[in-house]
Design an enzyme around this catalytic site. Structure first.
Site, short mmCIF file in Angstrom:
data_model
loop_
_atom_site.label_atom_id
_atom_site.label_comp_id
_atom_site.label_asym_id
_atom_site.label_seq_id
_atom_site.Cartn_x
_atom_site.Cartn_y
_atom_site.Cartn_z
N HIS A 194 -49.72 22.09 55.77
CA HIS A 194 -49.80 20.98 54.81
C HIS A 194 -48.85 21.19 53.65
CE1 HIS A 194 -52.17 18.75 51.54
NE2 HIS A 194 -51.76 17.81 52.38
N HIS A 227 -45.03 14.60 46.61
CA HIS A 227 -46.28 13.88 46.86
C HIS A 227 -46.63 12.90 45.76
CE1 HIS A 227 -50.68 13.30 46.70
NE2 HIS A 227 -50.61 13.32 48.02
#
Length: 230
Positions: free
Chosen positions: A10, A52
């Site tokens: 991730h 992100h």
């Protein structure tokens, strides 16, 4: 059919290195990941970068919005999408590319991301998977580059999940592993979709999810989940 690994790092290996950085991708490979998941958004001047958040503050300590920052003014630790792809070539890493648009740039971000993949993605690597929480981004990706497989990202699966997946011609569903029920997992697999979950860092939980039919676990700690599942 797209072949996903059992484990995807991730944002690289976010438990061990700053997320979405080249350092994190290298750490993920070191810890046994063969794929990573990253987030792609656009700068003020339209350059795709790996980031992100809408702001640079949390990860880079800079109180500035990505959408208002030119690529040349970014902190050096923020990689461009092209630099990330070059790193994946070096490391032999596959990638789940999450299209993470700034507000109002859903279609534009998708089109730039797939154009970059068409130009730069190494033929020697497995084909990437595109995912997004934004259906508009997935529709734009489907229309611009139908050759790239897509997965819908849904935090909590409702009864309309299948309709959403079909609308963007998705091959997979990526969902929150902490909210996934066994009944829903069976429904997704019976419908013929690949099933991936995020963000699971406990080996026992990963094994339980695999027992429910989950095929791929996205994790901050790839070494932990690799040890549990492989």
């Amino acid at each position: 059919m797209l072949q996903l690994p059992k484990v995807i790092g991730h944002r690289g290996a976010a438990a061990y290195a700053p997320e979405n950085t080249l350092e994190s991708f290298r750490e993920a490979r070191y810890r046994g990941a063969t794929w990573v998941e990253i987030d792609v958004k656009l700068t003020a001047d339209g350059v795709p970068i790996v980031m992100h958040d809408p702001s640079l503050e949390r990860t880079m300590g800079v109180d500035r919005l990505v959408a208002e920052t030119r690529a040349a003014d970014l902190p050096k630790a923020v990689p461009t999408f092209e630099a990330a792809i070059d790193c994946f070539r070096e490391l032999g890493l596959g990638c789940n590319v999450e299209i993470k648009p700034c507000e109002g740039r859903e279609a534009e971000t998708a089109r730039v991301a797939v154009e970059t993949l068409r130009r730069r993605w190494p033929a020697a690597l497995p084909a990437p998977l595109l995912s997004s929480f934004k259906d508009a981004s997935l529709r734009a990706a489907r229309d611009a580059a139908p050759e790239f497989a897509r997965a819908v990202l849904i935090d909590a699966l409702e009864d309309d999940w299948g309709k959403r997946a079909a609308a963007v011609a998705a091959v997979g569903v990526n969902t929150n592993g902490k909210k996934l029920t066994a009944l829903r997992a069976v429904e997704i697999r019976k419908a013929g979709y690949l099933l991936s979950v995020y963000t699971i860092n406990d080996g026992d939980v990963a094994k339980a999810l695999a027992g429910m039919g989950v095929q791929c676990v996205i994790t901050d700690a790839p070494d932990v989940i690799v040890a549990a599942l492989i």
